[in-house]
Motif scaffolding. Structure first.
Motif, short mmCIF file in Angstrom:
data_model
loop_
_atom_site.label_atom_id
_atom_site.label_comp_id
_atom_site.label_asym_id
_atom_site.label_seq_id
_atom_site.Cartn_x
_atom_site.Cartn_y
_atom_site.Cartn_z
N ALA A 332 29.51 18.69 -12.63
CA ALA A 332 30.89 18.21 -12.64
C ALA A 332 31.16 17.35 -13.88
CB ALA A 332 31.17 17.41 -11.37
N ALA A 333 30.21 16.50 -14.22
CA ALA A 333 30.38 15.65 -15.41
C ALA A 333 30.42 16.49 -16.68
CB ALA A 333 29.25 14.63 -15.48
N SER A 334 29.58 17.53 -16.73
CA SER A 334 29.58 18.41 -17.90
C SER A 334 30.90 19.15 -18.02
CB SER A 334 28.43 19.41 -17.78
OG SER A 334 28.44 20.32 -18.85
N LEU A 335 31.48 19.54 -16.88
CA LEU A 335 32.76 20.25 -16.90
C LEU A 335 33.89 19.34 -17.38
CD1 LEU A 335 34.49 22.69 -16.26
CD2 LEU A 335 34.50 22.02 -13.85
N ARG A 336 33.86 18.09 -16.96
CA ARG A 336 34.92 17.16 -17.37
C ARG A 336 34.80 16.74 -18.84
NH1 ARG A 336 33.83 14.76 -12.11
NH2 ARG A 336 35.61 15.15 -10.69
N GLU A 337 33.55 16.70 -19.35
CA GLU A 337 33.34 16.23 -20.72
C GLU A 337 34.01 17.19 -21.71
OE1 GLU A 337 31.73 16.12 -24.58
OE2 GLU A 337 30.97 17.65 -23.22
N GLY A 338 34.93 16.67 -22.50
CA GLY A 338 35.61 17.47 -23.51
C GLY A 338 36.51 18.54 -22.94
N MET A 339 36.96 18.38 -21.69
CA MET A 339 37.78 19.42 -21.05
C MET A 339 39.04 19.71 -21.86
SD MET A 339 39.59 19.45 -17.29
CE MET A 339 38.05 19.23 -16.40
N ALA A 340 39.69 18.65 -22.32
CA ALA A 340 40.96 18.84 -23.05
C ALA A 340 40.75 19.67 -24.31
CB ALA A 340 41.57 17.48 -23.40
N GLU A 341 39.63 19.48 -24.99
CA GLU A 341 39.39 20.22 -26.22
C GLU A 341 39.08 21.69 -25.98
OE1 GLU A 341 36.33 18.05 -28.22
OE2 GLU A 341 37.76 16.68 -29.19
N THR A 342 38.65 22.05 -24.77
CA THR A 342 38.44 23.47 -24.48
C THR A 342 39.75 24.20 -24.22
OG1 THR A 342 38.15 23.08 -22.09
CG2 THR A 342 36.17 22.97 -23.47
N LEU A 343 40.84 23.45 -24.06
CA LEU A 343 42.14 24.04 -23.74
C LEU A 343 43.13 23.96 -24.91
CD1 LEU A 343 42.53 22.52 -20.16
CD2 LEU A 343 41.57 24.74 -20.80
N THR A 344 42.64 23.68 -26.09
CA THR A 344 43.52 23.50 -27.25
C THR A 344 44.35 24.74 -27.53
OG1 THR A 344 41.99 21.92 -28.25
CG2 THR A 344 43.57 22.97 -29.71
N ILE A 345 43.74 25.94 -27.50
CA ILE A 345 44.49 27.14 -27.83
C ILE A 345 45.58 27.42 -26.78
CG2 ILE A 345 42.67 28.23 -29.18
CD1 ILE A 345 41.97 29.90 -26.75
N LEU A 346 45.36 26.97 -25.53
CA LEU A 346 46.41 27.12 -24.52
C LEU A 346 47.57 26.18 -24.81
CD1 LEU A 346 44.43 27.55 -21.17
CD2 LEU A 346 45.96 29.21 -22.24
N ARG A 347 47.27 24.96 -25.21
CA ARG A 347 48.34 24.00 -25.53
C ARG A 347 49.14 24.45 -26.75
NH1 ARG A 347 44.32 20.26 -24.63
NH2 ARG A 347 44.17 19.79 -26.87
N LEU A 348 48.48 25.14 -27.67
CA LEU A 348 49.18 25.62 -28.86
C LEU A 348 49.96 26.91 -28.62
CD1 LEU A 348 46.41 25.04 -31.58
CD2 LEU A 348 48.50 23.70 -31.25
N GLY A 349 49.76 27.52 -27.47
CA GLY A 349 50.46 28.76 -27.17
C GLY A 349 49.98 29.94 -27.98
N VAL A 350 48.69 30.01 -28.27
CA VAL A 350 48.14 31.11 -29.06
C VAL A 350 48.21 32.40 -28.25
CG1 VAL A 350 46.09 31.96 -30.25
CG2 VAL A 350 46.62 29.52 -30.28
N PRO A 351 48.75 33.48 -28.81
CA PRO A 351 48.83 34.77 -28.09
C PRO A 351 47.44 35.25 -27.68
CG PRO A 351 50.24 34.81 -30.02
CD PRO A 351 49.44 33.55 -30.11
N PRO A 352 47.35 36.03 -26.59
CA PRO A 352 46.04 36.42 -26.02
C PRO A 352 45.11 37.13 -27.00
CG PRO A 352 47.81 36.91 -24.48
CD PRO A 352 48.46 36.48 -25.74
N THR A 353 45.66 38.03 -27.85
CA THR A 353 44.77 38.77 -28.75
C THR A 353 44.09 37.85 -29.74
OG1 THR A 353 46.71 39.26 -30.11
CG2 THR A 353 45.99 40.96 -28.57
N LEU A 354 44.81 36.87 -30.26
CA LEU A 354 44.22 35.91 -31.19
C LEU A 354 43.38 34.88 -30.44
CD1 LEU A 354 43.88 34.83 -34.04
CD2 LEU A 354 46.03 33.57 -33.77
#
Length: 438
Positions: A332-354
């Motif tokens: 659980a701690a490993s999952l929470r660590e840096g969680m926001a940085e694993t979602l950067t491309i989602l926050r930027l709205g990057v299209p699925p192919t890229l």
């Protein structure tokens, strides 16, 4: 018995430059001299024919410099001065030949035959040595990878020993390393940067790969050290800046989560945005779970990473971490660590192919795998310079195999999203400072 082989003349002019190769209009090939080669195959026959054509080109060069043999020519550039032994490059080997000598008419020394200078060049030897050894052929087995040129040629061939091949390979990889590390980067317009480490024996090489606005992948640099530490990573990134890379524009840095790499990127680039490799995060969490939970946890994490928004993905991952808290707090701690940085491309709205390209470090891992594959036969890494040479040669070889990334047409949209992200952040920081001042 003889046959006549026609050769086209290269727009011959009376005032032809001395350095231009003279090509005879006709070459008489003595079939009696190469009859035995025909029994060894067409390639051996072609080699024997080619050597006779080359000798005719030597004679044509000498005739152009000295004029017709036996005639007085007051305008000649030189005069014949017998012949001497020489050697030419043939299919990755050196073959002895006899070449005519020409001395300058004004007594200034010996004149070069352009055709001999061309055929005696050793550049192709280094290139072939590098190609063969990167393909997995050892220096001891170098001759096994050469094209058959006939037994007569093989008996006379030189420069094929283990030590000679090894020396040429070292020289070629030194050139590859110098080319990689001295290449200017002012013209590169990078949208994304990937950095990772690769181990060669006891040596660690940190390598960098850039993705341009047109989707082209560029091997950028390599640095060697004992571990993948912050100092080594900072030297790598600082070297990119010193070679002209623009570090002022927003850039997406796709990293495996190593704190040393993140720190180096943030210290050197003005506006970096970190995307943590989702594959590495999944592996880190899996390694902290028993076998019965690994598959289902990985499936739920992948579903979250492919959610339609970063908010929903974060909710799914937070829910999963809460469930793991009760039984496996380490995961659980490993999952929470840096969680926001694993979602950067989602926050930027990057299209699925890229997004499929940028959600992980797979592009640079592919380059690293090519480096490993080329060096798999190395049994002893003598020093860090050797590791650097092999790594640089592998990176340049990988560069020849690269294609543009999937979804490259969306890279301008990613550039816009990065600029908007930092514009919004700068605006909010300024607004907070104004409120505090009031």
């Amino acid at each position: 018995m003889s046959n006549t082989y026609q050769k086209d003349r290269r727009h011959a002019q009376p005032d032809r430059q001395l350095g231009e190769i003279a090509v005879p209009e006709q070459v008489i090939v003595s079939m009696a001299e190469i009859a035995e080669s025909a029994q060894e195959g067409l390639l051996a026959l072609a080699v024997g024919t080619g050597l006779q054509v080359m000798a005719a080109m030597f004679a044509e060069d000498a005739g152009r410099l000295c004029g017709p043999d036996g005639r007085h020519n007051p305008d000649r550039a030189g005069y014949r001065h017998g012949s001497e032994a020489g050697s030419v490059t043939l299919g990755g080997r050196r073959v002895p030949v006899t070449r005519p000598r020409v001395r300058a008419a004004d007594g200034s020394g010996e004149l070069h035959l352009p055709s001999y200078d061309l055929f005696s060049s050793t550049e192709v030897l280094s290139r072939l040595a590098m190609e063969k050894m990167l393909a997995g052929l050892s220096s001891r087995r170098y001759t096994a990878g050469l094209e058959p040129a006939g037994q007569a040629i093989e008996d006379q061939a030189a420069a094929t020993s283990k030590s000679a091949v090894s020396r040429r390979f070292v020289a070629a990889t030194e050139t590859a390393l110098a080319e990689l590390m001295s290449r200017r980067l002012e013209d590169l317009d990078l949208v994304a940067l990937m950095i990772d480490g690769v181990h060669f024996g006891e040596h660690t090489c940190v390598v960098a790969l850039g993705i341009g606005i047109d989707g082209t992948k560029h091997p950028l640099a390599v640095e060697e050290g004992s571990t993948e530490n912050a100092t080594l990573a900072t030297e790598l990134v600082t070297g990119l800046r010193d070679r002209g890379l623009d570090v002022t524009r927003p850039i997406l840095a796709v990293l495996d989560g190593a704190k040393a790499l993140t720190r180096a990127v943030k210290d050197v680039f003005d506006q970096p945005l970190i995307q943590r490799c989702q594959q590495h995060k999944i592996k880190n969490v899996r390694d902290k779970l028993p076998d019965r939970l690994r598959t289902v946890t990985e499936r739920r994490m992948r579903q979250a990473y492919h959610a339609e928004s970063a908010l929903k993905a974060e909710g799914l991952l937070t829910e999963l971490a809460a469930e793991l808290d009760r039984t496996h707090p380490g995961a659980a701690a490993s999952l929470r660590e840096g969680m926001a940085e694993t979602l950067t491309i989602l926050r930027l709205g990057v299209p699925p192919t890229l997004a499929r390209t940028l959600r992980s470090t797979n592009p640079i891992e592919s380059m690293i795998e090519i480096c490993r594959e080329h060096s798999k036969n190395v049994k002893r890494w003598r020093d860090g310079t050797m590791a650097l040479r092999w790594c640089a040669a592998g990176m340049l070889e990988a560069g020849h195999q690269f294609r543009r990334v999937n979804g490259h047409l969306h890279l301008p949209k990613l550039r816009g999203a990065l600029e908007d992200h930092f514009t919004r952040n700068v605006g909010s920081v300024s607004q907070n400072e104004d409120q505090k001042a009031a």
